[in-house]
Design a protein around this motif. Structure first.
Motif, PDB file in Angstrom:
ATOM      1  N   LEU A 330      33.228  26.866  35.847  1.00  0.00           N
ATOM      2  CA  LEU A 330      34.559  26.950  35.169  1.00  0.00           C
ATOM      3  C   LEU A 330      35.839  27.651  36.052  1.00  0.00           C
ATOM      4  CD1 LEU A 330      36.168  27.078  32.077  1.00  0.00           C
ATOM      5  CD2 LEU A 330      35.528  29.484  32.131  1.00  0.00           C
ATOM      6  N   LEU A 331      35.466  28.679  36.706  1.00  0.00           N
ATOM      7  CA  LEU A 331      36.808  29.272  37.494  1.00  0.00           C
ATOM      8  C   LEU A 331      36.893  28.629  38.692  1.00  0.00           C
ATOM      9  CD1 LEU A 331      35.731  33.139  36.927  1.00  0.00           C
ATOM     10  CD2 LEU A 331      37.128  31.803  35.658  1.00  0.00           C
ATOM     11  N   ALA A 332      35.830  28.080  39.214  1.00  0.00           N
ATOM     12  CA  ALA A 332      36.058  27.506  40.517  1.00  0.00           C
ATOM     13  C   ALA A 332      36.977  26.227  40.380  1.00  0.00           C
ATOM     14  CB  ALA A 332      34.798  27.074  41.195  1.00  0.00           C
ATOM     15  N   ALA A 333      36.511  25.259  39.334  1.00  0.00           N
ATOM     16  CA  ALA A 333      37.182  24.225  39.011  1.00  0.00           C
ATOM     17  C   ALA A 333      38.746  24.583  38.940  1.00  0.00           C
ATOM     18  CB  ALA A 333      36.700  23.291  37.708  1.00  0.00           C
ATOM     19  N   ARG A 334      38.970  25.567  38.188  1.00  0.00           N
ATOM     20  CA  ARG A 334      40.386  25.959  37.714  1.00  0.00           C
ATOM     21  C   ARG A 334      41.023  26.223  39.018  1.00  0.00           C
ATOM     22  NH1 ARG A 334      39.774  30.462  33.477  1.00  0.00           N
ATOM     23  NH2 ARG A 334      39.536  29.323  31.587  1.00  0.00           N
ATOM     24  N   GLU A 335      40.592  27.127  40.030  1.00  0.00           N
ATOM     25  CA  GLU A 335      41.230  27.387  41.374  1.00  0.00           C
ATOM     26  C   GLU A 335      41.374  26.144  42.134  1.00  0.00           C
ATOM     27  OE1 GLU A 335      39.170  30.446  43.738  1.00  0.00           O
ATOM     28  OE2 GLU A 335      40.283  32.073  42.628  1.00  0.00           O
ATOM     29  N   ILE A 336      40.492  25.295  41.984  1.00  0.00           N
ATOM     30  CA  ILE A 336      40.561  24.034  43.140  1.00  0.00           C
ATOM     31  C   ILE A 336      41.652  23.272  42.508  1.00  0.00           C
ATOM     32  CG2 ILE A 336      39.380  21.986  43.645  1.00  0.00           C
ATOM     33  CD1 ILE A 336      36.641  23.445  43.327  1.00  0.00           C
ATOM     34  N   LEU A 337      41.809  23.021  41.180  1.00  0.00           N
ATOM     35  CA  LEU A 337      42.847  22.266  40.635  1.00  0.00           C
ATOM     36  C   LEU A 337      44.408  22.736  40.612  1.00  0.00           C
ATOM     37  CD1 LEU A 337      40.573  20.120  38.070  1.00  0.00           C
ATOM     38  CD2 LEU A 337      41.364  19.480  40.419  1.00  0.00           C
ATOM     39  N   THR A 338      44.340  24.033  40.257  1.00  0.00           N
ATOM     40  CA  THR A 338      45.492  24.768  40.188  1.00  0.00           C
ATOM     41  C   THR A 338      46.161  25.348  41.538  1.00  0.00           C
ATOM     42  OG1 THR A 338      44.747  26.839  39.555  1.00  0.00           O
ATOM     43  CG2 THR A 338      45.109  25.373  38.000  1.00  0.00           C
ATOM     44  N   GLY A 339      45.186  25.514  42.441  1.00  0.00           N
ATOM     45  CA  GLY A 339      45.592  26.450  43.720  1.00  0.00           C
ATOM     46  C   GLY A 339      45.876  27.940  43.355  1.00  0.00           C
ATOM     47  N   GLU A 340      45.626  28.341  42.227  1.00  0.00           N
ATOM     48  CA  GLU A 340      45.977  29.763  41.707  1.00  0.00           C
ATOM     49  C   GLU A 340      44.630  30.673  41.816  1.00  0.00           C
ATOM     50  OE1 GLU A 340      47.758  29.807  37.781  1.00  0.00           O
ATOM     51  OE2 GLU A 340      49.207  28.481  38.752  1.00  0.00           O
ATOM     52  N   GLU A 341      44.575  31.811  42.715  1.00  0.00           N
ATOM     53  CA  GLU A 341      43.420  32.502  42.759  1.00  0.00           C
ATOM     54  C   GLU A 341      43.143  33.195  41.592  1.00  0.00           C
ATOM     55  OE1 GLU A 341      43.324  34.674  46.580  1.00  0.00           O
ATOM     56  OE2 GLU A 341      43.418  32.913  47.519  1.00  0.00           O
ATOM     57  N   ASP A 342      41.854  33.350  41.208  1.00  0.00           N
ATOM     58  CA  ASP A 342      41.443  34.004  39.922  1.00  0.00           C
ATOM     59  C   ASP A 342      40.803  35.155  40.476  1.00  0.00           C
ATOM     60  OD1 ASP A 342      40.169  34.945  37.773  1.00  0.00           O
ATOM     61  OD2 ASP A 342      39.893  33.046  36.792  1.00  0.00           O
ATOM     62  N   ALA A 343      41.480  36.453  39.937  1.00  0.00           N
ATOM     63  CA  ALA A 343      41.003  37.840  40.260  1.00  0.00           C
ATOM     64  C   ALA A 343      39.710  37.919  40.045  1.00  0.00           C
ATOM     65  CB  ALA A 343      42.065  38.667  39.410  1.00  0.00           C
ATOM     66  N   ALA A 344      39.108  37.314  39.083  1.00  0.00           N
ATOM     67  CA  ALA A 344      37.511  37.507  38.796  1.00  0.00           C
ATOM     68  C   ALA A 344      36.624  37.171  39.682  1.00  0.00           C
ATOM     69  CB  ALA A 344      37.156  36.941  37.336  1.00  0.00           C
ATOM     70  N   LEU A 345      37.375  36.295  40.820  1.00  0.00           N
ATOM     71  CA  LEU A 345      36.506  35.729  41.852  1.00  0.00           C
ATOM     72  C   LEU A 345      36.815  36.591  43.004  1.00  0.00           C
ATOM     73  CD1 LEU A 345      36.832  31.760  41.300  1.00  0.00           C
ATOM     74  CD2 LEU A 345      34.775  33.401  40.781  1.00  0.00           C
ATOM     75  N   ALA A 346      37.635  37.325  43.028  1.00  0.00           N
ATOM     76  CA  ALA A 346      38.144  38.265  44.327  1.00  0.00           C
ATOM     77  C   ALA A 346      36.844  38.863  45.245  1.00  0.00           C
ATOM     78  CB  ALA A 346      39.221  39.227  43.993  1.00  0.00           C
ATOM     79  N   PRO A 347      35.832  39.274  44.282  1.00  0.00           N
ATOM     80  CA  PRO A 347      34.601  40.015  45.165  1.00  0.00           C
ATOM     81  C   PRO A 347      33.899  39.033  45.886  1.00  0.00           C
ATOM     82  CG  PRO A 347      34.805  40.818  42.841  1.00  0.00           C
ATOM     83  CD  PRO A 347      35.712  39.816  43.054  1.00  0.00           C
ATOM     84  N   PHE A 348      33.942  37.707  45.470  1.00  0.00           N
ATOM     85  CA  PHE A 348      32.979  37.080  45.906  1.00  0.00           C
ATOM     86  C   PHE A 348      33.358  35.994  46.871  1.00  0.00           C
ATOM     87  CE2 PHE A 348      32.127  37.864  41.339  1.00  0.00           C
ATOM     88  CZ  PHE A 348      31.338  38.767  41.602  1.00  0.00           C
ATOM     89  N   ARG A 349      34.567  36.469  47.593  1.00  0.00           N
ATOM     90  CA  ARG A 349      35.048  35.373  48.809  1.00  0.00           C
ATOM     91  C   ARG A 349      34.034  35.499  50.045  1.00  0.00           C
ATOM     92  NH1 ARG A 349      37.912  32.552  45.262  1.00  0.00           N
ATOM     93  NH2 ARG A 349      39.602  33.937  44.511  1.00  0.00           N
ATOM     94  N   LEU A 350      34.157  34.557  50.738  1.00  0.00           N
ATOM     95  CA  LEU A 350      33.204  34.407  51.926  1.00  0.00           C
ATOM     96  C   LEU A 350      33.648  35.423  52.860  1.00  0.00           C
ATOM     97  CD1 LEU A 350      31.254  33.005  53.864  1.00  0.00           C
ATOM     98  CD2 LEU A 350      33.002  31.139  54.190  1.00  0.00           C
ATOM     99  N   SER A 351      34.998  35.762  52.779  1.00  0.00           N
ATOM    100  CA  SER A 351      35.578  36.652  53.833  1.00  0.00           C
ATOM    101  C   SER A 351      34.888  37.728  53.986  1.00  0.00           C
ATOM    102  CB  SER A 351      36.943  36.722  53.751  1.00  0.00           C
ATOM    103  OG  SER A 351      37.129  37.291  52.387  1.00  0.00           O
ATOM    104  N   ARG A 352      34.343  38.494  52.882  1.00  0.00           N
ATOM    105  CA  ARG A 352      33.692  39.785  52.987  1.00  0.00           C
ATOM    106  C   ARG A 352      32.514  39.649  53.730  1.00  0.00           C
ATOM    107  NH1 ARG A 352      30.882  37.279  48.442  1.00  0.00           N
ATOM    108  NH2 ARG A 352      28.870  37.488  48.456  1.00  0.00           N
ATOM    109  N   LEU A 353      31.925  38.521  54.039  1.00  0.00           N
ATOM    110  CA  LEU A 353      30.633  38.581  54.722  1.00  0.00           C
ATOM    111  C   LEU A 353      30.821  38.303  56.168  1.00  0.00           C
ATOM    112  CD1 LEU A 353      28.227  36.361  52.368  1.00  0.00           C
ATOM    113  CD2 LEU A 353      28.382  39.021  52.558  1.00  0.00           C
ATOM    114  N   LEU A 354      32.212  38.109  56.644  1.00  0.00           N
ATOM    115  CA  LEU A 354      32.305  37.728  58.043  1.00  0.00           C
ATOM    116  C   LEU A 354      32.780  38.853  58.813  1.00  0.00           C
ATOM    117  CD1 LEU A 354      34.119  34.193  57.487  1.00  0.00           C
ATOM    118  CD2 LEU A 354      31.605  34.657  57.879  1.00  0.00           C
TER     119      LEU A 354
END
Ligand SMILES: Cc1cc2nc3c(=O)[nH]c(=O)nc-3n(C[C@H](O)[C@H](O)[C@H](O)COP(=O)(O)OP(=O)(O)OC[C@H]3O[C@@H](n4cnc5c(N)ncnc54)[C@H](O)[C@@H]3O)c2cc1C
Length: 354
Positions: A330-354
């Motif tokens: 649900l959340l990924a589809a919304r982000e992809i189509l609107t380009g608006e970042e969802d705060a609920a996904l902020a902890p799960f970005r790839l950048s945290r692991l790099l």
């Protein structure tokens, strides 16, 4: 007239299927490309839907929200093979079990302490029931391949295309990812989503992106269909079990299956003999098959959901994908189509692991 965004989803396991379903419902033109419909880790999963275990609060909340999203999805897609059968848990030492109960109850998880009588009433076929356990009535399970296929079929009925092919690389247009190169040709897209489980690692690498992923194995045994013996999920020390709607007992030795080592057949036989010891009146209970699956687990155990570090590329790879599929989709589809970042996904970005 606005043209629909074309999104290629690589992967048709439970995550790719959820992505495809949500993207289609949110108005995208979707092409799913996968080597194996129904997934690779997905058919080998224990498929427990839960927000249990030693998770930090924010991750507990994400998992718990996804449990509710399964119910939303079931209302929109009737017939999903879900069972809200509850989990009976006593697989931790008493003080750890109590700490888990206190913490998760404090967060609002429906944890109830139950004694011998209630345990016996709920699971009368346990050969050696414990004196006390925790009951989490809101937990459940889903038959993950059937659910993935239902989501894919419904997405197809609403215009998505499903292509059986191997993706060999990503198409670039300058700095942007503009499609995929498959074993049956190129497919251009506005967005490419890697929902390819462990197969996401080499695909991300082909675009110069490191995806730190581990793939711990887990062995699960499946019985032949049998008379009703289990009411819900049973989490005994070293033995986790549930019974499917068609009567199969599905079991792993630890959180959804542990490392089988070298002699898989012997480990499966030993595990199955423990299943038979744990369930009374099970003389004719026979193992039908066992599976060994590899969990696509990002390095810190939490999901990777978000932009892949290149315009046009999005990554959705996770363990506990069976629990997380409806919310991640649900959340990924919304982000992809609107380009608006969802705060609920902020902890799960790839950048945290790099
Ligand atoms: C033993 C075990 C027990 C588990 N228990 C639980 C549990 O109790 N609860 C829970 O929530 N989770 C559990 N999990 C985790 C869960 O099963 C996974 O997180 C989930 O299935 C991942 O789904 P997925 O769609 O991301 O990946 P997969 O199911 O692996 O699907 C990957 C898809 O990508 C495709 N693909 C890959 N590479 C390519 C390529 N190059 N070209 C084309 N297609 C490609 C594959 O063909 C497949 O369709 C368990 C996993 C295992 C192995």
């Amino acid at each position: 007239m606005t043209t629909k965004k074309h999104v290629v989803v690589v992967g048709a396991g439970i995550i790719g299927a959820s992505l495809a379903w949500h993207l289609t419902r949110q108005g995208a033109a979707v092409t799913v490309v996968a080597a194996e419909s129904g997934g690779v880790a997905t058919p080998n999963s224990f498929a427990w839907i839960n927000a249990s275990w030693g998770n930090p609060e924010f991750y507990y909340r994400f998992r718990h929200r996804s449990m509710a999203e399964w119910k939303r999805l079931a209302a929109e897609l009737p017939g999903l093979p879900l069972s809200w059968c509850g989990g009976l848990i006593w697989d931790l030492p008493p003080e750890k079990l109590e700490a888990f109960a206190r913490e998760h109850s404090g967060w609002g998880y429906g944890v109830e302490r139950v004694g011998a009588e209630a345990i016996k009433a709920r699971e009368p076929y346990l050969a050696t029931p414990p004196d006390t356990a925790l009951l989490v009535a809101e937990e459940g399970a889903v038959e993950p391949v059937a659910a993935s296929r239902m989501m894919l079929a419904d997405a197809e009925a609403h215009g998505a295309k499903v292509v059986t092919a191997t993706v060999n690389g990503l198409l670039r247009s300058g700095e942007r990812i503009a499609g995929v190169v498959t074993s049956s040709g190129m497919i251009e897209a506005d967005h490419v989503v890697l929902a390819a489980g462990t197969g996401s690692v080499p695909l991300a690498a082909s675009a110069g992106i490191t995806l730190p992923l581990e793939a711990p194995p887990g062995l699960i045994v499946h019985s032949r269909p049998f008379e009703k013996r289990l009411t819900g999920l049973v989490m005994a020390p070293g033995l986790h079990m549930r019974q499917t709607a068609e009567g199969r007992i599905v079991a792993g030795s630890d959180f959804g299956g542990a490392d089988p080592g070298e002699d898989r057949q012997a480990v499966a036989a030993e595990l199955f003999s423990r299943v038979r010891q744990a369930i009374s009146n099970s003389d004719n209970l026979a193992m039908e098959f066992f599976t060994v699956g590899y969990r696509p687990t990002p390095a810190d155990g939490m999901p990777v959901i978000g932009n892949g570090g290149c315009e046009g590329l999005y990554i959705t790879v996770m363990h506990s994908g069976v629990t997380l599929a409806p919310l991640a989709g649900l959340l990924a589809a919304r982000e992809i189509l609107t380009g608006e970042e969802d705060a609920a996904l902020a902890p799960f970005r790839l950048s945290r692991l790099l």
